[in-house]
Design a protein around this motif. Structure first.
Motif, mmCIF file in Angstrom:
data_model
loop_
_atom_site.group_PDB
_atom_site.id
_atom_site.type_symbol
_atom_site.label_atom_id
_atom_site.label_comp_id
_atom_site.label_asym_id
_atom_site.label_seq_id
_atom_site.Cartn_x
_atom_site.Cartn_y
_atom_site.Cartn_z
ATOM 1 N N LEU A 34 29.332 50.020 34.131
ATOM 2 C CA LEU A 34 29.297 49.152 32.959
ATOM 3 C C LEU A 34 30.374 48.067 33.082
ATOM 4 O O LEU A 34 30.138 46.897 32.739
ATOM 5 C CB LEU A 34 29.511 49.978 31.688
ATOM 6 C CG LEU A 34 29.480 49.211 30.361
ATOM 7 C CD1 LEU A 34 28.154 48.469 30.181
ATOM 8 C CD2 LEU A 34 29.716 50.171 29.189
ATOM 9 N N GLY A 35 31.545 48.448 33.567
ATOM 10 C CA GLY A 35 32.588 47.463 33.808
ATOM 11 C C GLY A 35 32.176 46.443 34.848
ATOM 12 O O GLY A 35 32.465 45.248 34.720
ATOM 13 N N LEU A 36 31.484 46.901 35.881
ATOM 14 C CA LEU A 36 30.977 45.982 36.902
ATOM 15 C C LEU A 36 29.969 45.004 36.314
ATOM 16 O O LEU A 36 30.049 43.785 36.550
ATOM 17 C CB LEU A 36 30.334 46.784 38.031
ATOM 18 C CG LEU A 36 29.563 46.001 39.099
ATOM 19 C CD1 LEU A 36 30.477 45.032 39.840
ATOM 20 C CD2 LEU A 36 28.879 46.961 40.077
ATOM 21 N N ALA A 37 29.023 45.518 35.540
ATOM 22 C CA ALA A 37 27.975 44.665 34.964
ATOM 23 C C ALA A 37 28.563 43.631 34.008
ATOM 24 O O ALA A 37 28.203 42.448 34.061
ATOM 25 C CB ALA A 37 26.942 45.527 34.241
ATOM 26 N N THR A 38 29.474 44.058 33.149
ATOM 27 C CA THR A 38 30.046 43.111 32.188
ATOM 28 C C THR A 38 31.018 42.146 32.871
ATOM 29 O O THR A 38 31.185 41.002 32.438
ATOM 30 C CB THR A 38 30.746 43.843 31.034
ATOM 31 O OG1 THR A 38 31.642 44.843 31.564
ATOM 32 C CG2 THR A 38 29.730 44.524 30.135
ATOM 33 N N GLY A 39 31.661 42.582 33.960
ATOM 34 C CA GLY A 39 32.492 41.672 34.731
ATOM 35 C C GLY A 39 31.670 40.571 35.380
ATOM 36 O O GLY A 39 32.060 39.396 35.365
ATOM 37 N N LEU A 40 30.515 40.940 35.928
ATOM 38 C CA LEU A 40 29.622 39.935 36.505
ATOM 39 C C LEU A 40 29.060 39.016 35.419
ATOM 40 O O LEU A 40 28.892 37.811 35.642
ATOM 41 C CB LEU A 40 28.485 40.623 37.263
ATOM 42 C CG LEU A 40 28.897 41.369 38.540
ATOM 43 C CD1 LEU A 40 27.702 42.113 39.124
ATOM 44 C CD2 LEU A 40 29.482 40.409 39.569
ATOM 45 N N ALA A 41 28.799 39.589 34.247
ATOM 46 C CA ALA A 41 28.333 38.759 33.129
ATOM 47 C C ALA A 41 29.421 37.783 32.701
ATOM 48 O O ALA A 41 29.131 36.639 32.333
ATOM 49 C CB ALA A 41 27.918 39.648 31.953
ATOM 50 N N SER A 42 30.677 38.216 32.741
ATOM 51 C CA SER A 42 31.781 37.314 32.431
ATOM 52 C C SER A 42 31.816 36.151 33.414
ATOM 53 O O SER A 42 32.008 34.993 33.024
ATOM 54 C CB SER A 42 33.110 38.078 32.471
ATOM 55 O OG SER A 42 34.206 37.206 32.307
ATOM 56 N N ALA A 43 31.633 36.454 34.697
ATOM 57 C CA ALA A 43 31.611 35.397 35.709
ATOM 58 C C ALA A 43 30.470 34.419 35.460
ATOM 59 O O ALA A 43 30.633 33.195 35.570
ATOM 60 C CB ALA A 43 31.491 36.017 37.099
ATOM 61 N N VAL A 102 34.134 42.260 41.025
ATOM 62 C CA VAL A 102 34.386 41.579 39.752
ATOM 63 C C VAL A 102 35.459 40.505 39.911
ATOM 64 O O VAL A 102 35.298 39.378 39.423
ATOM 65 C CB VAL A 102 34.795 42.601 38.666
ATOM 66 C CG1 VAL A 102 35.336 41.894 37.430
ATOM 67 C CG2 VAL A 102 33.591 43.455 38.286
ATOM 68 N N TYR A 103 36.544 40.822 40.591
ATOM 69 C CA TYR A 103 37.613 39.831 40.758
ATOM 70 C C TYR A 103 37.112 38.605 41.513
ATOM 71 O O TYR A 103 37.375 37.464 41.120
ATOM 72 C CB TYR A 103 38.805 40.436 41.504
ATOM 73 C CG TYR A 103 39.601 41.440 40.700
ATOM 74 C CD1 TYR A 103 39.655 41.377 39.312
ATOM 75 C CD2 TYR A 103 40.308 42.464 41.326
ATOM 76 C CE1 TYR A 103 40.377 42.290 38.581
ATOM 77 C CE2 TYR A 103 41.043 43.386 40.600
ATOM 78 C CZ TYR A 103 41.084 43.300 39.229
ATOM 79 O OH TYR A 103 41.803 44.214 38.510
ATOM 80 N N GLY A 104 36.391 38.833 42.606
ATOM 81 C CA GLY A 104 35.879 37.699 43.364
ATOM 82 C C GLY A 104 34.871 36.880 42.584
ATOM 83 O O GLY A 104 34.913 35.640 42.591
ATOM 84 N N ALA A 105 33.980 37.566 41.881
ATOM 85 C CA ALA A 105 32.946 36.870 41.118
ATOM 86 C C ALA A 105 33.543 36.037 39.993
ATOM 87 O O ALA A 105 33.095 34.913 39.732
ATOM 88 C CB ALA A 105 31.943 37.876 40.549
ATOM 89 N N ALA A 131 43.965 34.534 49.266
ATOM 90 C CA ALA A 131 45.077 35.450 49.017
ATOM 91 C C ALA A 131 44.564 36.846 48.650
ATOM 92 O O ALA A 131 45.137 37.852 49.086
ATOM 93 C CB ALA A 131 45.966 34.898 47.904
ATOM 94 N N TYR A 132 43.493 36.908 47.859
ATOM 95 C CA TYR A 132 42.886 38.207 47.541
ATOM 96 C C TYR A 132 42.407 38.902 48.811
ATOM 97 O O TYR A 132 42.541 40.124 48.968
ATOM 98 C CB TYR A 132 41.692 38.014 46.598
ATOM 99 C CG TYR A 132 42.046 37.819 45.137
ATOM 100 C CD1 TYR A 132 43.347 37.855 44.689
ATOM 101 C CD2 TYR A 132 41.043 37.595 44.196
ATOM 102 C CE1 TYR A 132 43.654 37.674 43.347
ATOM 103 C CE2 TYR A 132 41.333 37.414 42.855
ATOM 104 C CZ TYR A 132 42.644 37.451 42.433
ATOM 105 O OH TYR A 132 42.938 37.277 41.112
ATOM 106 N N TYR A 133 41.827 38.141 49.718
ATOM 107 C CA TYR A 133 41.306 38.689 50.966
ATOM 108 C C TYR A 133 42.436 39.335 51.776
ATOM 109 O O TYR A 133 42.289 40.461 52.272
ATOM 110 C CB TYR A 133 40.646 37.560 51.758
ATOM 111 C CG TYR A 133 40.131 37.943 53.123
ATOM 112 C CD1 TYR A 133 38.860 38.484 53.291
ATOM 113 C CD2 TYR A 133 40.918 37.747 54.261
ATOM 114 C CE1 TYR A 133 38.396 38.819 54.549
ATOM 115 C CE2 TYR A 133 40.464 38.078 55.512
ATOM 116 C CZ TYR A 133 39.191 38.618 55.659
ATOM 117 O OH TYR A 133 38.743 38.957 56.904
#
Length: 212
Positions: A34-43, A102-105, A131-133
């Motif tokens: 659910l966190g993944l889905a809503t994170g992608l929705a945020s993006a 989520v962070y990348g998206a 930098a994330y990479y």
């Protein structure tokens, strides 16, 4: 930098919320997804310049990410008569993978929306992704080798985390900040790329020393 203090502050309320969610049909992996889905929705909403929606979805996504661990620990303790069992590797793998996605998206989503609306350049956001990479490579490599050689850092999480100037708490705050003031997101991304870059250097040095 602030993860340890944040965990001490947030663990009690998150554990309480996990208790309220501890019902049939609610699983730690379900909260992660659910966190993944809503994170992608945020993006996606950030890319569409729906900034307040993006912020609300981001906060909800990170709340779900904070609840999956306490719920998992609660379930393991109940299953073992109050004694916490081994960490669930599958759940930990799913959690860290979802975080990376989520962070990348969200970086890309903010870049798309801010570039279209405010003519912010892409370069600062590319710097953040780079930098994330480096950070991801450093701490995942350390976690794998440390586990194999018995030098892991055990703080209750699924992987051995190397501390640094930029950790999860700061990441959540910065991603929220550029959704609050997207007109300044390019400047925020420039500074953040530098901070994450310093953290990457810290982790490389610390990991090398630990494994030497």
């Amino acid at each position: 930098m602030f993860d340890t203090a944040a965990r001490r502050l947030l663990d009690p309320p998150l554990s309480g919320l996990a208790g309220l969610l501890d019902r049939p049909g609610v699983t730690p992996n379900g909260l992660t997804l659910l966190g993944l889905a809503t994170g992608l929705a945020s993006a996606a909403t950030a890319a569409g310049r729906l900034w307040w929606w993006a912020l609300a979805l981001w906060v909800f996504s990170r709340l779900m990410d904070g609840l999956d661990g306490p719920l998992a620990r609660r379930r393991r303790a109940a299953a073992r008569g109050g004694e916490e069992g081994p960490r669930p590797e599958a759940g930990g793998f799913l959690d860290i993978t979802a975080d990376f996605v989520v962070y990348g998206a969200t970086v890309i989503g903010v870049a798309v929306g801010a570039t279209a609306q405010y003519e912010v350049g892409w370069l600062p956001f590319l710097g953040v992704l780079f930098a994330y990479y480096i950070n991801g490579a450093a701490f995942l490599a350390f976690s794998s080798i440390a586990e194999r050689t018995g030098r892991q850092r055990d703080d209750g999480r699924s992987l051995s985390f190397l501390g640094g100037l930029a950790e999860g708490t700061e990441t959540v705050a910065v991603h929220a900040l550029w959704l609050l003031v997207p007109v300044h997101s390019g400047t925020i991304a420039t500074v953040w790329a530098g901070v994450v870059g310093i953290s990457a250097a810290q982790r490389i040095v610390a990991g090398f020393r630990d494994l030497s």
